[in-house]
Design an enzyme around this catalytic site. Sequence first.
Site, PDB file in Angstrom:
ATOM      1  N   GLU A 177       0.906  -1.474  -0.039  1.00 49.49           N
ATOM      2  CA  GLU A 177       0.075   0.475   0.014  1.00 49.49           C
ATOM      3  C   GLU A 177       1.099   1.195  -0.440  1.00 49.49           C
ATOM      4  OE1 GLU A 177      -2.685  -0.577   2.710  1.00 49.49           O
ATOM      5  OE2 GLU A 177      -3.996  -1.714   1.943  1.00 49.49           O
ATOM      6  N   GLU A 224      -5.671  -8.751  -1.517  1.00 51.33           N
ATOM      7  CA  GLU A 224      -6.042  -7.986   0.456  1.00 51.33           C
ATOM      8  C   GLU A 224      -7.940  -7.478  -0.524  1.00 51.33           C
ATOM      9  OE1 GLU A 224      -4.564  -5.646   3.265  1.00 51.33           O
ATOM     10  OE2 GLU A 224      -2.637  -6.029   2.571  1.00 51.33           O
TER      11      GLU A 224
HETATM   12  C1  BGP Z   1      -4.340  -2.938   4.993  1.00 49.58           C
HETATM   13  C2  BGP Z   1      -3.221  -3.714   4.680  1.00 49.58           C
HETATM   14  C3  BGP Z   1      -3.049  -4.404   6.352  1.00 49.58           C
HETATM   15  C4  BGP Z   1      -4.018  -4.938   6.969  1.00 49.58           C
HETATM   16  C5  BGP Z   1      -5.904  -4.306   5.959  1.00 49.58           C
HETATM   17  C6  BGP Z   1      -6.819  -4.655   7.090  1.00 49.58           C
HETATM   18  O1  BGP Z   1      -3.958  -1.600   4.525  1.00 49.58           O
HETATM   19  O2  BGP Z   1      -2.005  -3.950   4.207  1.00 49.58           O
HETATM   20  O3  BGP Z   1      -1.997  -4.902   7.293  1.00 49.58           O
HETATM   21  O4  BGP Z   1      -4.087  -5.450   8.084  1.00 49.58           O
HETATM   22  O5  BGP Z   1      -5.329  -3.370   5.616  1.00 49.58           O
HETATM   23  O6  BGP Z   1      -7.002  -3.176   8.087  1.00 49.58           O
HETATM   24  P1  BGP Z   1      -6.694  -3.934   9.162  1.00 49.58           P
HETATM   25  O7  BGP Z   1      -5.814  -4.366   9.967  1.00 49.58           O
HETATM   26  O8  BGP Z   1      -6.891  -1.809   9.804  1.00 49.58           O
HETATM   27  O9  BGP Z   1      -8.249  -3.652   9.524  1.00 49.58           O
END
Ligand code: BGP
Length: 464
Positions: A172, A361
Amino acid sequence: MKTFPDSFLWGGAIAANQVEGAWREEGKGLSTSDMQPQGIFGPVVERVAGSQSLKDVAIDFYHRYPDDIRLFAEMGFSCLRVSIAWTRIFPNGDEQQPNEAGLAFYDRLFDELAAHNITPLVTLSHYEMPWHLVMQYGGWGNREVIGFFEHYARTVFARYRKKVRLWLTFNEINMSLHAPLTGVGLPETSSKSEVYQAIHHQLVASAWAVKACREINPDASIGNMLLGGLVYPLSCKPDDVLEALQENRKWQFFGDVQCRGAYPGYMLRFFRENDIHLDITDADRQILQSTVDFISFSYYMSGCVTADQALNEKMRGNILSMVPNPHLQSSEWGWQIDPVGLRTLLNLLWDRYQKPLFIVENGLGAKDVSDATGVVQDDYRISYLNDHLVQVREAIEDGVDVMGYTSWGPIDLVSASKAELSKRYGFIYVRRDDNGEGSLARSRKKSFYWYKEVIATNGASLKA
Ligand code: BGP
């Protein structure tokens, strides 16, 4: 439902700092993630003796990975996205010699995956960098860090040449605009100029990594990783439409540089009008032309913007500060659920770049509760994932080249934004709570069997 292409990779995605734990084992150095126990937007906390972060143990993947991989294999995964903790390989970031124990850990991890025919997709830097590089060098604000990163990248490309053929550079990469410490190792108070200069160094480092990867392993493919923050205009007013175009460009800019090899004109205008003067050398311009082989991205939600800045300000809804869309439902964390947006985004990226896409993701963070038999009946997660995958299938029908799909957090892990364990994404439940209590035992949720069926039928079991 039609099936997915035969070559489609199915699996899940995790990140070192959110699963491994073992934060000081076998020579690992301190990372930015270790210093932010409350998550990527949280303050830096001095790690004195006895102070704890949930991430210190996380879900103990460092010791339990063989069992976890066995469960992924049981679901039929053909791919697992992981990241390498830079601080396991170079504890301070500026050493010449790597830490052998850290390298050996990832050897074991990749061997275990190979034993189950699971292809690793490896992120070089997922929301962490050596803390020493922040303190001694000023993070990515310092050009020297490019060389340290390249050395790290070359070290792991060479070491895992026979084991890894799919790489990603920075997770990201556009998140630096929202979380500068996590993204580029700069304090939250940094000016726009400082942040964009650091981003420039990171984009250059990403391009050096692409070049190094090609030299060291011509059979490998290397991609970038964007937070796909799809933005709609709140209304069809032309000014709102223009505002949405500009908001989307805030993240597309990263993709434009990494995929097209140069700064786009709209960005140069932005720099001019904001008095931002970047140090961009001829050598930088040259290396930026080493563009990525494919594009990967995360997608959780969409949002809206309006040209009415007061309204934008007042209604900020989610981590990206977008205005909520009145037509969509939200998750418990205010993330707006928009499966059709995924099809739109896939088409938009394909139209813009004509490079293969990988959804690395996507998922629903929710508070799970076990029923009387001890099983989590997570129909809400199944429905979220089903609806998104149906849209992926639609995009493939539209002609978009999609390499694969790794859902976020196939096993419960520590969340990035708030470092919680109560925000769960997994098909596999992990017994540990926000206080760090729990046996860390794993169990299968209802979605585990659902995903297994989806993979076994190559998507035919999805409900349109
Ligand atoms: C993205 C990241 C991840 C992950 C996901 C979900 O931004 O790359 O590392 O964690 O989001 O976010 P969160 O864990 O805050 O729910």
